[in-house]
Design a protein around this motif. Structure first.
Motif, PDB file in Angstrom:
ATOM      1  N   ILE A 222      88.624  -4.128 -19.131  1.00 35.74           N
ATOM      2  CA  ILE A 222      87.939  -3.565 -17.959  1.00 35.74           C
ATOM      3  C   ILE A 222      88.855  -3.550 -16.745  1.00 35.74           C
ATOM      4  O   ILE A 222      88.919  -2.573 -15.991  1.00 35.74           O
ATOM      5  CB  ILE A 222      86.650  -4.365 -17.690  1.00 35.74           C
ATOM      6  N   GLN A 223      89.609  -4.627 -16.557  1.00 37.88           N
ATOM      7  CA  GLN A 223      90.453  -4.750 -15.367  1.00 37.88           C
ATOM      8  C   GLN A 223      91.522  -3.663 -15.308  1.00 37.88           C
ATOM      9  O   GLN A 223      91.864  -3.179 -14.228  1.00 37.88           O
ATOM     10  CB  GLN A 223      91.105  -6.132 -15.343  1.00 37.88           C
ATOM     11  N   ARG A 224      92.028  -3.231 -16.450  1.00 36.32           N
ATOM     12  CA  ARG A 224      93.133  -2.260 -16.420  1.00 36.32           C
ATOM     13  C   ARG A 224      92.697  -0.904 -15.855  1.00 36.32           C
ATOM     14  O   ARG A 224      93.529  -0.114 -15.436  1.00 36.32           O
ATOM     15  CB  ARG A 224      93.731  -2.092 -17.819  1.00 36.32           C
ATOM     16  N   TYR A 225      91.369  -0.659 -15.845  1.00 42.05           N
ATOM     17  CA  TYR A 225      90.863   0.606 -15.302  1.00 42.05           C
ATOM     18  C   TYR A 225      90.171   0.421 -13.951  1.00 42.05           C
ATOM     19  O   TYR A 225      89.609   1.370 -13.414  1.00 42.05           O
ATOM     20  CB  TYR A 225      89.877   1.245 -16.288  1.00 42.05           C
ATOM     21  N   MET A 226      90.233  -0.790 -13.410  1.00 41.52           N
ATOM     22  CA  MET A 226      89.490  -1.087 -12.194  1.00 41.52           C
ATOM     23  C   MET A 226      89.947  -0.228 -11.026  1.00 41.52           C
ATOM     24  O   MET A 226      89.134   0.220 -10.212  1.00 41.52           O
ATOM     25  CB  MET A 226      89.644  -2.574 -11.843  1.00 41.52           C
ATOM     26  N   LEU A 227      91.235   0.030 -10.924  1.00 40.62           N
ATOM     27  CA  LEU A 227      91.784   0.779  -9.792  1.00 40.62           C
ATOM     28  C   LEU A 227      92.316   2.143 -10.231  1.00 40.62           C
ATOM     29  O   LEU A 227      93.320   2.635  -9.719  1.00 40.62           O
ATOM     30  CB  LEU A 227      92.875  -0.034  -9.094  1.00 40.62           C
ATOM     31  N   THR A 228      91.612   2.748 -11.169  1.00 41.79           N
ATOM     32  CA  THR A 228      91.971   4.086 -11.648  1.00 41.79           C
ATOM     33  C   THR A 228      90.742   4.989 -11.588  1.00 41.79           C
ATOM     34  O   THR A 228      89.621   4.510 -11.431  1.00 41.79           O
ATOM     35  CB  THR A 228      92.469   4.057 -13.107  1.00 41.79           C
ATOM     36  N   ASP A 229      90.967   6.284 -11.743  1.00 34.69           N
ATOM     37  CA  ASP A 229      89.831   7.166 -11.989  1.00 34.69           C
ATOM     38  C   ASP A 229      89.143   6.710 -13.272  1.00 34.69           C
ATOM     39  O   ASP A 229      89.795   6.182 -14.177  1.00 34.69           O
ATOM     40  CB  ASP A 229      90.299   8.615 -12.137  1.00 34.69           C
ATOM     41  N   PRO A 230      87.829   6.928 -13.392  1.00 30.98           N
ATOM     42  CA  PRO A 230      87.119   6.387 -14.550  1.00 30.98           C
ATOM     43  C   PRO A 230      87.491   7.090 -15.849  1.00 30.98           C
ATOM     44  O   PRO A 230      87.424   8.315 -15.942  1.00 30.98           O
ATOM     45  CB  PRO A 230      85.645   6.633 -14.198  1.00 30.98           C
ATOM     46  N   PRO A 231      87.861   6.326 -16.862  1.00 31.50           N
ATOM     47  CA  PRO A 231      88.141   6.928 -18.169  1.00 31.50           C
ATOM     48  C   PRO A 231      86.845   7.134 -18.952  1.00 31.50           C
ATOM     49  O   PRO A 231      85.817   6.515 -18.675  1.00 31.50           O
ATOM     50  CB  PRO A 231      89.001   5.864 -18.855  1.00 31.50           C
ATOM     51  N   THR A 232      86.875   7.985 -19.935  1.00 31.20           N
ATOM     52  CA  THR A 232      85.772   8.089 -20.886  1.00 31.20           C
ATOM     53  C   THR A 232      85.911   6.970 -21.914  1.00 31.20           C
ATOM     54  O   THR A 232      86.989   6.376 -22.075  1.00 31.20           O
ATOM     55  CB  THR A 232      85.780   9.443 -21.603  1.00 31.20           C
ATOM     56  N   LEU A 233      84.834   6.686 -22.614  1.00 30.80           N
ATOM     57  CA  LEU A 233      84.898   5.670 -23.660  1.00 30.80           C
ATOM     58  C   LEU A 233      85.883   6.083 -24.753  1.00 30.80           C
ATOM     59  O   LEU A 233      86.582   5.229 -25.317  1.00 30.80           O
ATOM     60  CB  LEU A 233      83.510   5.438 -24.250  1.00 30.80           C
ATOM     61  N   SER A 234      85.957   7.382 -25.040  1.00 28.05           N
ATOM     62  CA  SER A 234      86.896   7.836 -26.070  1.00 28.05           C
ATOM     63  C   SER A 234      88.338   7.640 -25.610  1.00 28.05           C
ATOM     64  O   SER A 234      89.219   7.327 -26.432  1.00 28.05           O
ATOM     65  CB  SER A 234      86.637   9.297 -26.432  1.00 28.05           C
ATOM     66  N   GLU A 235      88.596   7.797 -24.322  1.00 21.11           N
ATOM     67  CA  GLU A 235      89.950   7.552 -23.804  1.00 21.11           C
ATOM     68  C   GLU A 235      90.311   6.072 -23.916  1.00 21.11           C
ATOM     69  O   GLU A 235      91.455   5.733 -24.260  1.00 21.11           O
ATOM     70  CB  GLU A 235      90.048   8.032 -22.359  1.00 21.11           C
ATOM     71  N   ILE A 236      89.361   5.198 -23.625  1.00 19.97           N
ATOM     72  CA  ILE A 236      89.633   3.768 -23.769  1.00 19.97           C
ATOM     73  C   ILE A 236      89.871   3.436 -25.237  1.00 19.97           C
ATOM     74  O   ILE A 236      90.799   2.679 -25.577  1.00 19.97           O
ATOM     75  CB  ILE A 236      88.472   2.929 -23.205  1.00 19.97           C
ATOM     76  N   ALA A 237      89.032   4.000 -26.103  1.00 12.48           N
ATOM     77  CA  ALA A 237      89.198   3.752 -27.533  1.00 12.48           C
ATOM     78  C   ALA A 237      90.586   4.181 -27.999  1.00 12.48           C
ATOM     79  O   ALA A 237      91.227   3.491 -28.812  1.00 12.48           O
ATOM     80  CB  ALA A 237      88.117   4.484 -28.321  1.00 12.48           C
ATOM     81  N   ALA A 238      91.062   5.316 -27.492  1.00 12.12           N
ATOM     82  CA  ALA A 238      92.405   5.773 -27.861  1.00 12.12           C
ATOM     83  C   ALA A 238      93.472   4.829 -27.320  1.00 12.12           C
ATOM     84  O   ALA A 238      94.473   4.556 -27.994  1.00 12.12           O
ATOM     85  CB  ALA A 238      92.626   7.191 -27.338  1.00 12.12           C
ATOM     86  N   ASP A 239      93.258   4.317 -26.113  1.00  9.32           N
ATOM     87  CA  ASP A 239      94.235   3.398 -25.513  1.00  9.32           C
ATOM     88  C   ASP A 239      94.370   2.104 -26.320  1.00  9.32           C
ATOM     89  O   ASP A 239      95.472   1.546 -26.425  1.00  9.32           O
ATOM     90  CB  ASP A 239      93.830   3.055 -24.076  1.00  9.32           C
ATOM     91  N   VAL A 240      93.259   1.602 -26.846  1.00  5.22           N
ATOM     92  CA  VAL A 240      93.302   0.302 -27.524  1.00  5.22           C
ATOM     93  C   VAL A 240      93.522   0.428 -29.032  1.00  5.22           C
ATOM     94  O   VAL A 240      93.725  -0.588 -29.705  1.00  5.22           O
ATOM     95  CB  VAL A 240      92.002  -0.503 -27.268  1.00  5.22           C
ATOM     96  N   ARG A 241      93.480   1.647 -29.546  1.00  8.70           N
ATOM     97  CA  ARG A 241      93.587   1.828 -30.998  1.00  8.70           C
ATOM     98  C   ARG A 241      94.898   1.243 -31.528  1.00  8.70           C
ATOM     99  O   ARG A 241      95.983   1.474 -30.984  1.00  8.70           O
ATOM    100  CB  ARG A 241      93.495   3.301 -31.360  1.00  8.70           C
ATOM    101  N   GLY A 242      94.783   0.447 -32.578  1.00 12.68           N
ATOM    102  CA  GLY A 242      95.956  -0.154 -33.191  1.00 12.68           C
ATOM    103  C   GLY A 242      96.466  -1.387 -32.486  1.00 12.68           C
ATOM    104  O   GLY A 242      97.486  -1.948 -32.890  1.00 12.68           O
ATOM    105  N   THR A 243      95.756  -1.845 -31.435  1.00  9.97           N
ATOM    106  CA  THR A 243      96.144  -3.052 -30.710  1.00  9.97           C
ATOM    107  C   THR A 243      95.104  -4.143 -30.956  1.00  9.97           C
ATOM    108  O   THR A 243      94.001  -3.871 -31.443  1.00  9.97           O
ATOM    109  CB  THR A 243      96.239  -2.791 -29.195  1.00  9.97           C
ATOM    110  N   PRO A 244      95.414  -5.399 -30.605  1.00  9.78           N
ATOM    111  CA  PRO A 244      94.413  -6.466 -30.757  1.00  9.78           C
ATOM    112  C   PRO A 244      93.146  -6.228 -29.942  1.00  9.78           C
ATOM    113  O   PRO A 244      92.101  -6.807 -30.248  1.00  9.78           O
ATOM    114  CB  PRO A 244      95.161  -7.718 -30.277  1.00  9.78           C
ATOM    115  N   ASP A 245      93.236  -5.388 -28.913  1.00  7.50           N
ATOM    116  CA  ASP A 245      92.065  -5.118 -28.084  1.00  7.50           C
ATOM    117  C   ASP A 245      91.037  -4.226 -28.776  1.00  7.50           C
ATOM    118  O   ASP A 245      89.890  -4.142 -28.334  1.00  7.50           O
ATOM    119  CB  ASP A 245      92.484  -4.435 -26.767  1.00  7.50           C
ATOM    120  N   GLU A 246      91.435  -3.552 -29.846  1.00  6.89           N
ATOM    121  CA  GLU A 246      90.531  -2.591 -30.480  1.00  6.89           C
ATOM    122  C   GLU A 246      89.261  -3.275 -30.984  1.00  6.89           C
ATOM    123  O   GLU A 246      88.141  -2.803 -30.741  1.00  6.89           O
ATOM    124  CB  GLU A 246      91.236  -1.874 -31.628  1.00  6.89           C
ATOM    125  N   VAL A 247      89.416  -4.395 -31.666  1.00 15.16           N
ATOM    126  CA  VAL A 247      88.259  -5.105 -32.212  1.00 15.16           C
ATOM    127  C   VAL A 247      87.375  -5.625 -31.086  1.00 15.16           C
ATOM    128  O   VAL A 247      86.138  -5.563 -31.167  1.00 15.16           O
ATOM    129  CB  VAL A 247      88.719  -6.252 -33.132  1.00 15.16           C
TER     130      VAL A 247
END
Length: 515
Positions: A136-161
């Motif tokens: 959540i914090q990484r998007y705090m000071l950005t324009d709001p992402p969509t859930l699909s954009e966040i999912a793409a950002d975390v895909r394949g990382t430990p944050d995905e689960v």
């Protein structure tokens, strides 16, 4: 006095002041209009009892963004924060208690006194929330992402689960997975605006608040002079950069011509023109009260009417002769600073009853309480030796099924006093006076529709790009020149400064494209 500005900010709450400050620092003429006789919105200090000043709405500095503090030079403009440690105290049945500290090992030791196994698991619990809060914090000071954009950002990382768990998992399941003791589970159960601890996605609602785990310790605590000290430092910073702030200036209408904002009309009949208007009011008040319905696109109106403001709270305040006595839990010689922040919730069932009562339109028979006594750090708020207490009690129906909040107010306040007295038996004896703000008072005093302290419920459906309306592109509305800068915009409520920061930067980028 000039009658045209680069930007007008409607509402002098903290996000409005942040937005105004950033705009003015780029050389723009900015006017902030505040209907009350002081700035601050819900982030204020008021003398509710003679000689006793309280943070009448917001209560603790735990999510104010470090970038905002530094960019606006708030400490240079008078902001002082008492670093709060311990972070919280939870009295529990049987004389047990858990103390949370910034030091995770000390917290684990406190838990281990009740359950050694749960003390050992606490580090895993913190690791989960640091990951969740980090997403959540990484998007705090950005324009709001969509859930699909966040999912793409975390895909394949430990944050995905973790992200998937936040979206689909329930807080009840999570707490029961990590902890065995019913007492420890009671200390950590939460649902925030989701209300129902069994609801899928309730982890996401709590994750927004728990992003405060990433707040630097020096920014986490009690502002000297109450929460209003934050907005007073923001106002001083803004004025130092040329922002004009007008008090007792109630905006009656946001004006538009041919689909473009032209300025505002004040309640006294004055018209003020501007290239852009930023509304720090909540979305429902902005589009359903401050605008002519014919000026708002029908799709936007429909979205705003459907926006959820179902979660409200009660705010209780008391002036005290001396501290309430929690020695039954802490022993006779405890450090008074342990009482800076106390959470009352003896069981998961108790928490669930609080929400169930609210859904049924009844005042809660099992109030979950967050009790703040800032004077254990800050003695400037009261006469010598005295104290103030403020309590957020969750949850409260926006409208009662039977009767009115005015009718119920005294009885509900007395019930809160009785509940606190179960933990601190001397509470009634040391109380000088008390006040209770129901959802009705929160709306009337602060302008929060339905008494919703975060403008809109913070739930997985109303976070990120889903916050506010599908018709609003982050902060830019379909009405040219009109922007949203308050807690109803991404990322949401609490005293963060993030919506104000983000809205101002969105507007500045839009102006750059025009020129």
């Amino acid at each position: 006095m000039a009658n045209r500005y680069s930007a007008i900010v409607v509402g002098g709450g903290h996000n409005g002041l942040v937005a105004a400050n950033y705009l003015a620092r780029q050389g723009n003429s900015v006017l902030v209009l505040e209907r009350r006789d002081f700035v601050g919105g819900a982030c204020i200090t008021e003398e509710l009892f003679p000689g006793f000043r309280v943070s009448s709405c917001s209560y603790i500095c735990h999510m104010l963004q470090e970038k905002v503090i530094n960019d606006l030079e708030l400490r240079e403009h008078g902001l002082e924060i008492y670093e709060m440690d311990p972070v919280s105290f939870s009295p529990l049945p049987g004389g047990n208690h858990i103390m949370r500290w910034h030091d995770d090992e000390r917290t684990a030791e406190s838990i281990a006194r009740i359950s050694p196994e749960d003390g050992a698991r606490y580090h895993d619990w913190v690791a989960f929330w640091e990951q969740a809060g980090g997403i959540i914090q990484r998007y705090m000071l950005t324009d709001p992402p969509t859930l699909s954009e966040i999912a793409a950002d975390v895909r394949g990382t430990p944050d995905e689960v973790v992200f998937e768990r936040m979206l689909t998992g329930s807080m009840k399941d999570l707490v029961e997975e990590y902890f065995e003791s019913p007492l420890v589970r009671a200390s950590f159960i939460d649902a925030q605006d989701a209300g129902d601890v069994r609801a899928p996605g309730s982890i996401m609602a709590v994750g927004y608040i728990r992003s405060d785990l990433l707040t630097p310790d020096e920014n986490f605590g009690i502002p000297k002079g109450g929460m209003g000290a934050i907005t007073q430092s923001m106002a001083r910073s803004a004025e130092a950069h040329g922002v004009e702030i007008r008090l007792n200036a109630e905006v009656q209408q946001i004006l538009t011509t041919n689909g473009r904002t032209t300025g505002v009309l004040l309640a006294d009949g004055e018209r003020i023109n501007a290239d852009a208007v930023l509304s720090n009011a909540d979305p429902k008040r902005t589009f359903l009260s401050l605008m002519d319905e014919g000026d708002v696109p029908s799709g936007l109106l429909s979205d705003i009417r459907r926006a959820k403001t179902n979660t409200s709270f009660l705010k209780f305040h008391a002036a005290l002769d001396e501290l309430p006595d929690f020695s039954a839990y802490l022993g006779p010689d405890y450090d008074p600073r342990a009482l800076a922040y106390t959470r009352v919730c003896p069981s998961i069932d108790y928490f669930e009853r609080s929400w169930d009562d609210t859904k049924s339109g009844r005042p809660s028979s099992s109030p979950v309480m967050f009790i703040q006594i800032p004077t254990v750090y800050d003695d400037t708020l009261t006469p010598p030796g005295k104290h103030v207490m403020s309590v957020w009690s969750m949850y409260a129906p926006v409208q009662l099924r039977e009767g009115t909040w005015q009718d119920a107010r005294q009885a509900v306040g007395e019930q809160l006093i009785d509940t606190i007295s179960q933990y601190a038996p001397n509470f009634r004896d040391v109380m000088i006076d008390w006040e209770l703000f129901t959802p009705v008072e929160l709306e009337d005093r602060v302008g929060l529709t339905d008494g919703n302290i975060r403008h809109l419920d913070i739930t997985s459906q109303q976070m990120f790009a889903g916050r506010g309306s599908r018709s609003i592109s982050g902060y830019r509305t379909p009405i040219e020149g009109l922007y949203m800068c308050g807690a109803g915009a991404h990322p949401g409520g609490e005293v963060t400064g993030a919506p104000g920061h983000n809205a101002a930067h969105r507007l500045l980028r839009d102006w750059e494209q025009i020129t």
